[in-house]
Structure formats: C-alpha cells, structure tokens
Design a protein around this motif. Sequence first.
Motif, PDB file in Angstrom:
ATOM      1  N   LEU A 128      -1.257  -2.642  -6.990  1.00  0.00           N
ATOM      2  CA  LEU A 128      -1.100  -1.848  -5.449  1.00  0.00           C
ATOM      3  C   LEU A 128      -2.339  -0.802  -5.204  1.00  0.00           C
ATOM      4  CD1 LEU A 128       2.467  -1.085  -5.931  1.00  0.00           C
ATOM      5  CD2 LEU A 128       1.814  -2.422  -4.334  1.00  0.00           C
ATOM      6  N   PHE A 129      -2.860  -0.140  -6.287  1.00  0.00           N
ATOM      7  CA  PHE A 129      -3.751   0.734  -6.109  1.00  0.00           C
ATOM      8  C   PHE A 129      -5.022   0.478  -7.270  1.00  0.00           C
ATOM      9  CE2 PHE A 129       0.173   3.367  -5.964  1.00  0.00           C
ATOM     10  CZ  PHE A 129       0.172   3.603  -4.620  1.00  0.00           C
ATOM     11  N   ARG A 131      -7.927   1.372  -7.062  1.00  0.00           N
ATOM     12  CA  ARG A 131      -8.416   2.501  -7.271  1.00  0.00           C
ATOM     13  C   ARG A 131      -8.358   3.249  -8.625  1.00  0.00           C
ATOM     14  NH1 ARG A 131     -11.166   6.081  -3.470  1.00  0.00           N
ATOM     15  NH2 ARG A 131     -10.813   4.670  -1.847  1.00  0.00           N
ATOM     16  N   SER A 144      -9.199  13.056  -6.122  1.00  0.00           N
ATOM     17  CA  SER A 144      -8.763  13.810  -4.749  1.00  0.00           C
ATOM     18  C   SER A 144      -7.414  13.677  -4.483  1.00  0.00           C
ATOM     19  CB  SER A 144      -9.630  12.784  -3.886  1.00  0.00           C
ATOM     20  OG  SER A 144      -8.949  11.713  -3.524  1.00  0.00           O
ATOM     21  N   GLY A 146      -5.626  12.302  -2.179  1.00  0.00           N
ATOM     22  CA  GLY A 146      -5.117  10.943  -2.050  1.00  0.00           C
ATOM     23  C   GLY A 146      -4.976  10.373  -3.042  1.00  0.00           C
ATOM     24  N   GLN A 148      -4.543  11.457  -6.108  1.00  0.00           N
ATOM     25  CA  GLN A 148      -3.392  12.058  -6.789  1.00  0.00           C
ATOM     26  C   GLN A 148      -2.009  11.836  -6.585  1.00  0.00           C
ATOM     27  OE1 GLN A 148      -3.679  16.502  -7.256  1.00  0.00           O
ATOM     28  NE2 GLN A 148      -5.591  16.394  -8.216  1.00  0.00           N
ATOM     29  N   MET A 150      -1.372   8.623  -5.118  1.00  0.00           N
ATOM     30  CA  MET A 150      -1.334   7.498  -5.368  1.00  0.00           C
ATOM     31  C   MET A 150      -0.966   7.243  -6.898  1.00  0.00           C
ATOM     32  SD  MET A 150      -4.896   5.316  -4.397  1.00  0.00           S
ATOM     33  CE  MET A 150      -5.511   5.761  -2.869  1.00  0.00           C
ATOM     34  N   VAL A 176      -4.001   6.496   7.234  1.00  0.00           N
ATOM     35  CA  VAL A 176      -3.801   5.035   6.983  1.00  0.00           C
ATOM     36  C   VAL A 176      -3.155   5.058   5.616  1.00  0.00           C
ATOM     37  CG1 VAL A 176      -6.209   5.386   5.797  1.00  0.00           C
ATOM     38  CG2 VAL A 176      -5.456   3.184   6.364  1.00  0.00           C
ATOM     39  N   LEU A 177      -3.258   6.102   4.668  1.00  0.00           N
ATOM     40  CA  LEU A 177      -2.589   6.161   3.284  1.00  0.00           C
ATOM     41  C   LEU A 177      -1.039   6.393   3.644  1.00  0.00           C
ATOM     42  CD1 LEU A 177      -3.914   5.716   0.712  1.00  0.00           C
ATOM     43  CD2 LEU A 177      -4.017   8.269   0.458  1.00  0.00           C
ATOM     44  N   VAL A 180       0.387   3.148   3.844  1.00  0.00           N
ATOM     45  CA  VAL A 180       0.338   2.297   2.888  1.00  0.00           C
ATOM     46  C   VAL A 180       1.812   2.890   1.752  1.00  0.00           C
ATOM     47  CG1 VAL A 180      -0.861   1.829   0.442  1.00  0.00           C
ATOM     48  CG2 VAL A 180      -2.177   1.900   2.397  1.00  0.00           C
TER      49      VAL A 180
END
Lengths: 243, 394
Positions: A128-129, A131, A144, A146, A148, A150, A176-177, A180
């Motif tokens: 899913l993430f 990153r 960052s 965002g 955090q 996630m 956009v996040l 998600v």
Amino acid sequence: MSAPQGEIVLKIDNINTYYGHIHALKGISLDVRQGEIVTLIGTNGAGKSTTLRTISGVVRPRTGKVTFKGKDITGMKSHEIQAMGMSHVPEGRRIFPQLTVMENLDMGAWNVKESKEIEKRKQRVFELFPRMKERIFQKGGTLSGGEQQMLAIGRALMVDPDILLLDEPSMGLAPVLVEVIFDIILQLNKQGTTILLVEQNALMALEVASRGYVLQTGEITLSDSAQNLANNDSVRKAYLGEE
Amino acid sequence: MNAPGVITEPQPVKISALMQFRQSWFYRFILFPLGQILLFILGATVVLTIAVYLIAYILPPPNSRVFVPDAIGRQLASWIINGVSIGFLYAMIALGYTMVYGVLKFINFAHAEIFMVGGIVGYEVTMRLNEAGILADMNPALMVTFMVLTAMLISGTLAVIVERVAYRPLRRAPRLVPLITAIGLSFILQDVVRATMQITRAQFDLVYPTKNIAVYTTPIRFTIGENPVSVRPTFVLIIIAAIIMLVALNYFVNGTKWGRAIRAVSQDQTMSGLLGVNVNQLIALTFFIGGALGGAAGALFGLNTGSVNAYMGVTPGLKAFIAAVLGGIGNLTGALLGGLTIGLIESYLNGFLFFYDSIGLGFRWTDVFVFLVLILMLLFRPSGILGEKVDEKV
C-alpha cells in the motif's frame, strides 16, 4: 433507506465523560454494527475525539456503559480492550519519533505472536505504501507529515483489528493523499473490518460511511443514514460549508 | 510533496552495502557498543590528559620538589584504569536513573539506596559463603558471578516493589510529589537496612570477608615503558562485568521486542497502551532492569572498597545522578558517557590535586570540582552532552 443490519459489536449507552470540571460528553449513546462504517461528525470541541478516547479506555466515563462484543468494557485498561480486537488510531498520528519505521510497524503487531503473520502484514503495508519500504531504517520523527500519516495507518493495519476507531485520518494531508487514505478505509471495510470514523472532512466521511452521528457540544443532535445526513439542510450548512 | 507511492510507480529500493552492514547483528550488538565505549574512554582520557599537562606547565605548584609533568607520566596509566573502573560503576548506576526518567519523567532519588542494597547483599552473600567455609576454595569468577547475580535479583525486585508501593499510586500526582516521596524512601531504606544489619550482624561498617584471599588483594603488576603499573584485581573485575552488562543491556533495549516496547512507552505511553502494551508491566520491567544494574554496581563497589554500610549509596548515587544529567537524562548512551566522564575526572583529580597539597588543594577537593562540573553543565548545556529536545511534527 433500509434499517441498519448486522449484529451490534460496539454499543455506548448514555455516557458522561468529564475532564476535571468540564462536562465533555453529555449522555452520548450510539451503536456500531458488524461490517459498517459509522462516522461521527461535528465541529472542533464537540467531543468526537473524547468519544473515541472513552471507548478505547484512554479516559474513563463517569457514568454510562460501553459494550464491545457483548462484554462490558467500561473502565477497562486500553491494552485489555485492544487485546479484544479494537484498535484506536488517535488524532495527530502519534508515531514513535525515536523508533525506526520498521520498529513502529512492529509495535503495531505487539499482540501478534506468529512471526510469519507479522511478515505478511508488513508486506501488505509495503504494497500500500511503497514509500515506507524505502524508509524502514529511518526514525519516525524524521518523516514528513504525510509519511507519518502513512506510517500511522500502516501501523494500524499491522494490528488488523475487528473494529478500527479512526480519529481524523485526513488531517493536514494533501488532497491526493486524502483520497488514498479513504480508499484504504473502504478497502479495509470490504475485508470485514468495522470502522468508526471521526472526521472534520464531513463530505468525505459521509461519502464512505453507511451511517452517521452529528455531535454538538457533547451531545448527539442527529443520527441517520449517511445519505440522509448528506442531504440534510442543517448538516449541509453547518459542516459541508454550503450556504 | 510528491504524489504518494500508491499512485506513482514504486521506486526501486536502494539500500547500500554500508547500510546493510550497519543493520547487521554483529555491528548493532557487538561492534557498535564496544566501539562506543572504547571511543568514549579514549576521548575523555585524551582531553583530560591534555588538560592536566597544560595546567601542570602553566600553573605548576609552588615549591614543588617534583617536576609535575614527569610525575603525571608515571601515574597516568593507573589514573586511567582507576577512572575507567569507577566510571563504569557510575555508568551502571546512572543507567537506572536515566531509564526510570525515560519512562516516568521523574528522578528516582531512592535509586542510590537500591545501589546500597546491592552492596549489602554482596556482603551477606560473601559472609554466608565464608561462614559455610567454602569461600576460600571457591573459584573467584564463579563467586563474583554468584554474588553479583544475587545482588541484581534482590535490588531489581526491591526497585519493582518500591515502584508498585510508592510511585504507582502517585502516577497522576504533580511531579514534585513522587520526587519528595523518593527522598523520603531513601531515608526509610537507609535506616531499615542499618537497623537490620545492626541487629543481625551487630556492626555498622560491614567488611567483606575477602581480605585474606590472595586473588582479591594481590595487585596485578606490569610496566609500561619504564613506569611500573599496579592494578587492583577488582578494577579488572569491575571493567569486565560492566562491559558484559552494558553489551547485554544494549542488546535488550535495541534488539528485543520488550526493549522496543520500553522505548515506545518512554516516548508515548497512551499510544503504547492503545497498541496493546501493558504500560504498568513495562514500567515495572524498567525499574527491575535499572535496579538490577544498580545492585550489580553496589556489589562490585563493595568488593572493591571492601567495606559497606547503609549510607554508602549517597555519594556514588549523587555522582551517578550528575553523570546521568551530564550525558543527557533519559538517554542511555548519555548515561554511559556521563558515568565514564565523571569517573575519569574524579580519578584524574584525585591524583593531580595531590601535587597541589602544599597550597591547600588536596584530593579532598575532588568532589568540589566534580559538582562544579554539574553546575557548569546546568548553566551552559542543561540538556546534557547527548540530550536533545525531541522534535515532533505537528
């Protein structure tokens, strides 16, 4: 609209919670049924977060009763309630800043004994993430905002609870996040997780939820299907920013 | 910010060989802690050595019969070994202060007494072995291990009891309340132990029965260059025991599930509870580990000085507290660094101030300078050497 279906998993009965002398929740009652997404909407300070904190055992109600899976959990410690299959993702991410991303995820799986299962859930989080996978050895506090968020959602996925209490999952995120995060909420719900969602972003919340409660200064003023709430004039005025 | 990963193509994960090595078991739990200890000792010794030489050249003691820099050269090796061993003891006590501060954000001043109990337990164990007639023939390594483990167990358990009885009921009280409770507990523990020992042993100063055993009293002698060095065997013992315990602690805190949970609880108790961690259990575990380390330090301290009493905890406890503050309270590495620094400063001063005896600055001034370090630290860097404000993103 059809009446809510399914077995009641979480029931709150006439709860009164105080912070010192401040009467934060004034006789709140609500219920969440198996497989639902229920949302609590309301302005700042209406008592949304306090409701979740009371359910998950962070604060104790002065009077009233919380029932989870048919068992009275009022006054139980939060780790005991968690062990029964409830997970609360509190407001403000609350990731451990000095633990690495990997360790933060591992903390989510505290009550999971089988290492194979932990590995499986980690892989799911990384799918899913992606990153997160690049950052596994990085300290949580260096991510960052965002990222955090996630990680906070990822950590909740590691718990894999029967019921998930989500407090402002979209707060401070790029649009956009937000999309998600809401996609993930829907996906989780499809896999059988019951969700109680607190959101400032009432529009998004009512879009994914099946039912909703409107909270105002510690009291529930409205409860209806999400669709009806979204069409309700006073709700539209107060929370959806329409004239 | 960039689009989230779910929408963009997942990027290839780049983990360099160096990063991989730094995540390896060997690096994290053997090489890194040992290297860190060695580096601290090296750094502190170099700085202190330069400092004493500078002072010796710039401000030589008046009417001195010896040329001080030469005398320093002859004594340096024993200063270092002495300082490192006492520094390790301070570090072990300081870890107890700092771990408890980490999870509860308060200074457990009764920790000095947990250390003292370790010293008393060490005495009891050796005495009983002696009375049973097996101490003299016992393998010294085995005997020390047994003594230290018993002291750890009892001190650790005592720390858990203290937390349960005195601190847990005050968890939500204002911060000053548990602090004062801790000071009160200190007095209670001191006097309970003193009374008990005077009733059972009819003595105030309790002398370890190791005086007649050659292994503990014969100094290890060798020469560095032309300078003869003599080292007390207990110093070597302390250093070995401390290194074993510090490496084990590092593994526990950074390499196990329970250690990870202790770190999580120290950062965010509420969140840890929401993830299913029994916070009270973890706090008790933290007290046990801190207490056990303090107890081990107490037993080793007793073996080293040879004599203990119910008030022995006060000064080492205070110095270990300084060490914890110096390194940055709440920071485990800081406690180690602070302990070694204070130990070395003390040892250097003990030796160096001796040369200035003629102007009234004997080694009795050592503690004055050690406490001066604390004052300077609090003035110029109150968060400690390694202390930093944890930044949380809003």
